[in-house]
Motif scaffolding. Structure first.
Motif, PDB file in Angstrom:
ATOM      1  N   LEU A  76       2.175   1.750  -3.465  1.00  0.00           N
ATOM      2  CA  LEU A  76       1.108   2.301  -4.310  1.00  0.00           C
ATOM      3  C   LEU A  76       0.843   3.772  -3.996  1.00  0.00           C
ATOM      4  CD1 LEU A  76      -1.365  -0.726  -4.354  1.00  0.00           C
ATOM      5  CD2 LEU A  76       0.010   0.147  -6.276  1.00  0.00           C
ATOM      6  N   SER A  87       0.827  -1.214   0.000  1.00  0.00           N
ATOM      7  CA  SER A  87       0.000   0.000   0.000  1.00  0.00           C
ATOM      8  C   SER A  87       0.855   1.257   0.000  1.00  0.00           C
ATOM      9  CB  SER A  87      -0.946  -0.001   1.210  1.00  0.00           C
ATOM     10  OG  SER A  87      -1.844  -1.084   1.133  1.00  0.00           O
ATOM     11  N   LEU A 118      -6.170   3.255   0.169  1.00  0.00           N
ATOM     12  CA  LEU A 118      -4.867   2.798   0.664  1.00  0.00           C
ATOM     13  C   LEU A 118      -4.695   3.119   2.149  1.00  0.00           C
ATOM     14  CD1 LEU A 118      -2.633   3.784  -2.369  1.00  0.00           C
ATOM     15  CD2 LEU A 118      -3.414   1.491  -1.720  1.00  0.00           C
ATOM     16  N   TRP A 177       3.515   5.649  -5.669  1.00  0.00           N
ATOM     17  CA  TRP A 177       3.203   5.735  -7.097  1.00  0.00           C
ATOM     18  C   TRP A 177       2.178   6.838  -7.341  1.00  0.00           C
ATOM     19  CZ3 TRP A 177      -1.629   5.344  -9.242  1.00  0.00           C
ATOM     20  CH2 TRP A 177      -1.670   5.458 -10.628  1.00  0.00           C
TER      21      TRP A 177
END
Length: 149
Positions: free
Chosen positions: A100, A97, A137, A103
């Protein structure tokens, strides 16, 4: 060798939480700025320049330092002996998570460059939808760390 991390643990944990709070604030606010930028601002106008300034300062002065601090203090926690049960699922769920989330941060930085170049092609609706990504997330991370599934 890593004894100093155990001694510093309450500080690294506190600083990690502070960094996460500021980082998350930016991750929630920058897409919202993009929504208003797309839907309310004429490219090349004084308002366009103002939004670009707000977006740049949010990213560079708040989000980027918070991202770095969150990673540094988070990694300190990871390497503190006895803190993480590597046989559980939660550290892996959190780790994925966090990657991500990082990202998403980079995706937002790329979209800001699109606004600067005058090439943004995404509508406000897309930014509204993407604004939910860090929320999902965050929920995974909080439940993973607190419930430790």
């Amino acid at each position: 060798m890593m004894d100093w991390l155990a001694t510093f643990y309450p500080w690294s944990k506190s600083l990690h939480v502070i960094a996460i709070i500021t980082w998350m604030a930016g991750l929630f606010y920058l897409p919202r700025l993009f929504v208003y930028h797309v839907e309310q601002v004429t490219p090349g106008s004084a308002t366009d320049e103002m939004f670009q300034t707000m977006e740049r300062r949010l990213l560079k002065a708040i989000m980027n330092p918070s991202l770095i601090a969150a990673w540094v203090f988070g990694l300190m926690l990871v390497f503190t002996p006895g803190i993480i049960d590597w046989s559980a699922v939660w550290p892996y769920a959190k780790g994925i998570s966090v990657i991500l989330m990082t990202w998403f941060h980079m995706w937002l930085a790329a979209r800001r460059k699109d606004f600067v170049a005058g090439t943004n092609a995404l509508p406000g609706r897309r930014y509204r939808m993407m604004n939910e990504f860090p929320t999902i997330l965050m929920l995974i991370i909080v439940f993973a760390v607190i419930v430790k599934f």
